[in-house]
Design an enzyme around this catalytic site. Structure first.
Site, PDB file in Angstrom:
ATOM      1  N   HIS A 192      12.298  16.709 -28.839  1.00 44.38           N
ATOM      2  CA  HIS A 192      12.556  15.255 -28.597  1.00 44.38           C
ATOM      3  C   HIS A 192      11.040  14.630 -28.321  1.00 44.38           C
ATOM      4  O   HIS A 192      10.893  13.645 -27.408  1.00 44.38           O
ATOM      5  CB  HIS A 192      13.560  15.064 -27.578  1.00 44.38           C
ATOM      6  CG  HIS A 192      14.135  14.201 -27.495  1.00 44.38           C
ATOM      7  ND1 HIS A 192      15.792  14.147 -27.988  1.00 44.38           N
ATOM      8  CD2 HIS A 192      14.108  12.627 -27.400  1.00 44.38           C
ATOM      9  CE1 HIS A 192      16.024  12.867 -28.077  1.00 44.38           C
ATOM     10  NE2 HIS A 192      15.195  12.087 -27.577  1.00 44.38           N
ATOM     11  N   LYS A 238      20.027  18.235 -34.266  1.00 44.05           N
ATOM     12  CA  LYS A 238      18.777  17.816 -33.891  1.00 44.05           C
ATOM     13  C   LYS A 238      18.423  18.379 -32.496  1.00 44.05           C
ATOM     14  O   LYS A 238      19.188  18.045 -31.641  1.00 44.05           O
ATOM     15  CB  LYS A 238      18.456  16.219 -34.122  1.00 44.05           C
ATOM     16  CG  LYS A 238      17.213  15.851 -33.533  1.00 44.05           C
ATOM     17  CD  LYS A 238      16.739  14.393 -33.839  1.00 44.05           C
ATOM     18  CE  LYS A 238      15.611  13.892 -33.328  1.00 44.05           C
ATOM     19  NZ  LYS A 238      15.375  13.661 -32.062  1.00 44.05           N
ATOM     20  N   SER A 251      19.510   5.378 -34.926  1.00 48.23           N
ATOM     21  CA  SER A 251      19.921   5.994 -33.778  1.00 48.23           C
ATOM     22  C   SER A 251      21.193   5.308 -33.374  1.00 48.23           C
ATOM     23  O   SER A 251      21.410   4.144 -33.672  1.00 48.23           O
ATOM     24  CB  SER A 251      18.836   5.550 -32.681  1.00 48.23           C
ATOM     25  OG  SER A 251      19.252   5.792 -31.553  1.00 48.23           O
ATOM     26  N   TYR A 278      24.767  10.288 -30.838  1.00 46.78           N
ATOM     27  CA  TYR A 278      24.845  10.922 -29.547  1.00 46.78           C
ATOM     28  C   TYR A 278      26.375  10.910 -29.153  1.00 46.78           C
ATOM     29  O   TYR A 278      27.056  10.164 -29.150  1.00 46.78           O
ATOM     30  CB  TYR A 278      24.348  10.040 -28.317  1.00 46.78           C
ATOM     31  CG  TYR A 278      22.776  10.323 -28.394  1.00 46.78           C
ATOM     32  CD1 TYR A 278      22.141  11.613 -28.011  1.00 46.78           C
ATOM     33  CD2 TYR A 278      21.810   9.041 -28.304  1.00 46.78           C
ATOM     34  CE1 TYR A 278      20.839  11.650 -28.029  1.00 46.78           C
ATOM     35  CE2 TYR A 278      20.476   9.287 -28.440  1.00 46.78           C
ATOM     36  CZ  TYR A 278      19.832  10.583 -27.963  1.00 46.78           C
ATOM     37  OH  TYR A 278      18.696  10.542 -27.948  1.00 46.78           O
TER      38      TYR A 278
HETATM   39  C1  FNR Z   1      13.025   9.148 -29.304  1.00 49.69           C
HETATM   40  N1  FNR Z   1      13.978  10.160 -30.170  1.00 49.69           N
HETATM   41  C2  FNR Z   1      15.306   9.953 -30.252  1.00 49.69           C
HETATM   42  N2  FNR Z   1      16.056  10.737 -30.547  1.00 49.69           N
HETATM   43  C3  FNR Z   1      17.201  10.655 -30.926  1.00 49.69           C
HETATM   44  O1  FNR Z   1      17.698  11.668 -31.627  1.00 49.69           O
HETATM   45  N3  FNR Z   1      17.855   9.702 -30.576  1.00 49.69           N
HETATM   46  C4  FNR Z   1      17.181   8.477 -30.143  1.00 49.69           C
HETATM   47  O2  FNR Z   1      17.678   7.529 -30.008  1.00 49.69           O
HETATM   48  C5  FNR Z   1      15.660   8.701 -29.771  1.00 49.69           C
HETATM   49  N4  FNR Z   1      15.188   7.637 -29.131  1.00 49.69           N
HETATM   50  C6  FNR Z   1      13.668   7.802 -28.905  1.00 49.69           C
HETATM   51  C7  FNR Z   1      13.217   6.684 -28.485  1.00 49.69           C
HETATM   52  C8  FNR Z   1      11.926   6.847 -28.001  1.00 49.69           C
HETATM   53  C9  FNR Z   1      11.001   5.677 -27.601  1.00 49.69           C
HETATM   54  C10 FNR Z   1      11.095   7.952 -28.837  1.00 49.69           C
HETATM   55  C11 FNR Z   1       9.485   8.238 -28.682  1.00 49.69           C
HETATM   56  C12 FNR Z   1      11.797   9.095 -29.272  1.00 49.69           C
HETATM   57  C13 FNR Z   1      13.219  11.157 -30.317  1.00 49.69           C
HETATM   58  C14 FNR Z   1      12.619  11.385 -31.655  1.00 49.69           C
HETATM   59  O3  FNR Z   1      13.613  11.358 -32.816  1.00 49.69           O
HETATM   60  C15 FNR Z   1      11.796  12.148 -32.207  1.00 49.69           C
HETATM   61  O4  FNR Z   1      12.396  13.606 -32.074  1.00 49.69           O
HETATM   62  C16 FNR Z   1      10.464  12.308 -31.556  1.00 49.69           C
HETATM   63  O5  FNR Z   1       9.979  10.922 -31.329  1.00 49.69           O
HETATM   64  C17 FNR Z   1       9.330  13.133 -32.254  1.00 49.69           C
HETATM   65  O6  FNR Z   1       8.119  13.166 -31.776  1.00 49.69           O
HETATM   66  P1  FNR Z   1       6.883  12.001 -32.077  1.00 49.69           P
HETATM   67  O7  FNR Z   1       6.764  11.869 -33.700  1.00 49.69           O
HETATM   68  O8  FNR Z   1       7.161  10.796 -31.186  1.00 49.69           O
HETATM   69  O9  FNR Z   1       5.621  12.656 -31.561  1.00 49.69           O
END
Ligand code: FNR
Length: 371
Positions: free
Chosen positions: A266, A242, A119, A142
């Site tokens: 997300h 994404k 990330s 991002y």
């Molecule tokens: C995320 N997700 C996320 N996505 C992304 O593109 N950049 C990021 O920095 C983050 N940070 C992040 C932090 C936390 C605590 C969570 C739970 C999620 C989203 C992540 O990539 C993903 O899309 C989801 O977590 C998928 O769902 P599940 O497997 O958590 O149910």
């Protein structure tokens, strides 16, 4: 020891046998506000619940007496070899749950030959994580307000050996995070987005009384399709978008020459009341044709979940929260164990379904019931 976390275990307890066990046991290792930040979804969590529910509703229809002895869960995807169709989703701040943060996750990914998407909001430097990662390295981007700074992140990622840029487009605003707010979540001292340290300060902006803090304030920093086109012109790395949900957006990405998409809400953390990626997947696969790279995520916790996603048209899945839960409980060992459980459950499912290779997993292995 950092005050907001307890020391992770050095071994996996025998009663920890499924991925969802980690979510429960992790509560003992992470402070309540941090747990709520990780586990919580947007607003009323309708989408978060739907992610799980949509997977649970799907049924499998096995075929018997097939020879499975040449089976494998390996695949080729976007020019790379994947040991299994499971990728570690980009997740911010792994140090929230373990002092070694992304460094430990990378070690686990390497030992299970798993691609990790690092990330933009990682708590370790992207170069250091890359050094620890012997398996697939992708960088999640991002967009930052300064294009120059955004491009500097991409260039650093390329120089550090990352092969793909996954641009996340569904979280320009955090959305409404009531659960984390109610628990009083704040980023603990000492944990930060270290890769953004050199980010130029945002220009001071004063809004007129009739202007909106959302539209004329925060959304002025959000990227648009034009920024995606600009990025395409400025990097030779494959770009994956994404957070695509609408089939029209999926088609637009394909037509622009974007290398692949992640159908994702997300993890139910952004806009509430949107469908699960699983529900949209067949429509999006149909729109994009059989060969366009599609990744899906959201509530993937079982080998059967991975199987269902593949049968509905995904090429591979990503897992988000389970990484942090496993990391909290047992560090790198926990993440490696979590990945192994997923792979083995998938292979058990493939064998019991009579579909021993990834190519054998098609939509007609699913069962629609009026029950
Ligand atoms: C995320 N997700 C996320 N996505 C992304 O593109 N950049 C990021 O920095 C983050 N940070 C992040 C932090 C936390 C605590 C969570 C739970 C999620 C989203 C992540 O990539 C993903 O899309 C989801 O977590 C998928 O769902 P599940 O497997 O958590 O149910």
């Amino acid at each position: 020891m950092t005050p907001h976390i307890s020391a992770a275990r050095a071994s996996i307890p025998p009663n920890l046998v499924s991925v969802s066990d980690y979510a429960e046991v992790a509560k003992q290792y992470i402070s309540h506000p941090i747990y709520e930040y990780i586990a919580g979804g947007g607003a009323d969590q309708l989408t978060l619940c739907r992610n799980r529910h949509a997977l649970d509703k799907i049924q499998l229809l096995p075929k018997m007496l097939r020879d499975c002895t040449k089976g494998s869960s390996a695949l080729r995807f976007m020019g790379e070899s994947l040991r299994h169709p499971v990728i570690l989703a980009p997740v911010a701040f792994h140090q929230l749950v373990h002092p070694q943060g992304e460094m430990a996750t990378a070690q686990a990914a390497s030992s299970l030959e798993t691609t990790m998407v690092v990330s933009t909001l990682a708590s370790h430097k992207l170069e250091d994580i890359a050094q620890n990662l012997d398996s697939g390295k992708w960088f999640q981007l991002y967009f930052q307000q300064s294009r120059e700074f955004t491009l500097s992140l991409v260039k650093r990622a390329q120089a550090a050996g990352y092969s793909k840029i996954m641009v996340t487009v569904d979280a320009s605003l955090h959305g409404i995070r009531n659960r984390a707010q109610r628990a009083g979540f704040v980023l603990p001292e000492g944990i930060e987005a270290v890769n953004l340290r050199d980010r130029p300060p945002l220009p001071q902006k004063t809004l007129a009384p009739q202007q909106s803090i959302i539209f004329q304030g925060m959304m002025t920093e959000a990227p648009t399709w034009q920024d995606i086109a600009w990025l395409q012109q400025n990097t030779s790395l494959d770009i994956i978008i994404k957070g695509i949900m609408h089939p029209a957006d999926a088609l637009k990405a394909q037509q622009m020459g974007i290398a692949g998409i992640v159908v994702s809400n997300h993890g139910g953390r952004a806009l509430d009341s949107i469908p699960s990626a699983i529900e949209l997947l067949p429509k999006i696969r149909q729109a994009l044709g059989p060969d366009y790279p599609i990744i899906v995520d959201g509530a993937i916790e079982r080998g059967t979940d991975i199987y269902k996603a593949l049968a509905l048209g995904a090429d591979t899945v990503m897992v988000g929260r389970p990484q942090l839960y496993a990391l909290a409980v047992a560090g790198a060992l926990g993440v490696a164990h979590m990945l192994r459980v997923l792979r083995e459950e998938l292979e058990v499912t493939m064998a019991m379904m009579g579909t021993p290779t990834i190519d054998d997993i098609t939509q007609d292995t699913l069962y629609q019931s009026d029950y």
